[in-house]
Design an enzyme around this catalytic site. Structure first.
Site, PDB file in Angstrom:
ATOM      1  N   GLY A 274       0.783  -1.219   0.000  1.00  0.00           N
ATOM      2  CA  GLY A 274       0.000   0.000   0.000  1.00  0.00           C
ATOM      3  C   GLY A 274       0.818   1.275   0.000  1.00  0.00           C
ATOM      4  O   GLY A 274       1.912   1.340  -0.587  1.00  0.00           O
ATOM      5  N   HIS A 275       0.302   2.288   0.699  1.00  0.00           N
ATOM      6  CA  HIS A 275       0.842   3.644   0.659  1.00  0.00           C
ATOM      7  C   HIS A 275       2.229   3.762   1.286  1.00  0.00           C
ATOM      8  O   HIS A 275       3.014   4.617   0.890  1.00  0.00           O
ATOM      9  CB  HIS A 275      -0.140   4.579   1.374  1.00  0.00           C
ATOM     10  CG  HIS A 275       0.240   6.016   1.348  1.00  0.00           C
ATOM     11  ND1 HIS A 275       0.247   6.766   0.191  1.00  0.00           N
ATOM     12  CD2 HIS A 275       0.626   6.867   2.341  1.00  0.00           C
ATOM     13  CE1 HIS A 275       0.606   8.009   0.472  1.00  0.00           C
ATOM     14  NE2 HIS A 275       0.853   8.106   1.759  1.00  0.00           N
ATOM     15  N   PHE A 276       2.519   2.931   2.279  1.00  0.00           N
ATOM     16  CA  PHE A 276       3.806   2.987   2.989  1.00  0.00           C
ATOM     17  C   PHE A 276       4.584   1.697   2.743  1.00  0.00           C
ATOM     18  O   PHE A 276       4.620   0.803   3.589  1.00  0.00           O
ATOM     19  CB  PHE A 276       3.577   3.174   4.497  1.00  0.00           C
ATOM     20  CG  PHE A 276       3.102   4.538   4.898  1.00  0.00           C
ATOM     21  CD1 PHE A 276       4.005   5.571   5.131  1.00  0.00           C
ATOM     22  CD2 PHE A 276       1.750   4.798   5.058  1.00  0.00           C
ATOM     23  CE1 PHE A 276       3.575   6.827   5.514  1.00  0.00           C
ATOM     24  CE2 PHE A 276       1.307   6.053   5.446  1.00  0.00           C
ATOM     25  CZ  PHE A 276       2.216   7.076   5.673  1.00  0.00           C
TER      26      PHE A 276
END
Length: 299
Positions: A274-276
């Protein structure tokens, strides 16, 4: 370029420091031998240099690594919105003053999320300083903006509408901040809750929501600056690594692939997270970064 290698454990411990920049106390993490090439790690939203706590030791054996917190984030000072203009141009100016104070002549930038506008504004104004670029979910193209941006776009169109303000403020809740960390991951239970607890500690400070609201409103100016950043890419052709969490709810994989349009020496890797990405794919991320830097800086 010769990279001075360290003995195992030498200078790899992270030092936690503060420095006054334009009257603002800036907290930063530093590790590695200063004789080695420098990497400036620019964090995203809603995080801080805390997001790099595990990456820094991976890089510090071969590189000098610095990760600051912007004003209003992490452990840096938080002047009010009346005392400080919370725009990405202004954050970039503070970071440039920070770079000057630390006498960083040339360096690579790693950008994530909010770190992309901070880094690319800096790079387009001072291209002679930038050796390489590493973008991990650091968007620079319209193609990367996912439907999750809809409440923010509505706020840009009508910033005085109470419903629009509330919709953006709702993004600052612990539930949504947590979702940014776990959404799109293969194993959400592997993501440490220390991340969003740390972020929410800062966000719950008086005045911080107003700061985040101001930055989300100003984000529209980053889109207007995209052509400037693209011109920087085309003219200066910084060697670039894109290692992107393809399941990001805010910045989709098309934002990663778009770097191909303007850069000749670019590596793009889409990671199944995901985002991180550093939270779930630290090992593959650090391996890609080290291979990339060793190839580009040691020619």
């Amino acid at each position: 370029m010769i990279v001075k290698l360290m003995r195992k454990g030498e200078n790899m411990k992270i030092e936690h420091k503060t420095i006054s920049v334009d009257g603002i106390s800036i907290f930063y993490r530093e590790a590695g031998n200063k004789d080695n090439p420098t990497i400036l790690l620019l964090h995203g939203y809603p995080s801080s240099s805390h997001m790099y706590r595990n990456l820094i030791p991976k890089l510090a054996g071969q590189y000098h690594v610095i990760a600051p917190d912007y004003p209003g984030f992490g452990r840096s000072d938080q002047p009010t919105v009346e005392e400080f203009a919370y725009t990405f141009d202004n954050l970039s100016e503070v970071m440039y003053s920070f770079i000057e104070k630390l006498e960083m002549d040339k360096f690579s930038i790693y950008v994530h999320d909010f770190g992309a506008p901070v880094g690319f504004i800096l790079a387009s104004k001072h291209p002679e300083r930038i050796q390489t670029v590493i973008s991990q979910n650091g968007n620079a193209y319209e193609e990367g903006l996912e439907p999750a941006w809809a409440p923010v776009r509505a706020f840009w169109e009508n910033p005085k509408d109470e419903n629009n303000i509330k919709a953006v403020m709702d993004l600052f809740s612990e539930e949504i901040v947590r979702l940014q960390y776990v959404s799109g991951t293969r194993n959400p239970e592997h993501i440490s809750p220390d991340n969003w607890v740390s972020d929410m500690y800062r966000m719950n400070q008086p005045g911080n929501r107003e700061i985040m609201l101001a930055l989300h409103y100003d984000y529209q100016n980053n889109l207007k600056a995209y052509p400037i950043w693209h011109d920087y890419f085309r003219r200066y052709q910084p060697p670039t690594l894109v290692a992107w969490g393809k399941n990001d709810m805010f910045f989709g994989p098309n934002g990663a692939l778009a770097y191909n349009k303007d850069l000749k020496d670019v590596e793009i890797h889409l990671l199944n997270t995901g985002h991180f990405p550093l939270e779930e794919d630290l090992e593959i991320s650090s391996t890609l970064i080290l291979q990339f830097l060793n190839d580009r800086l040691n020619k």
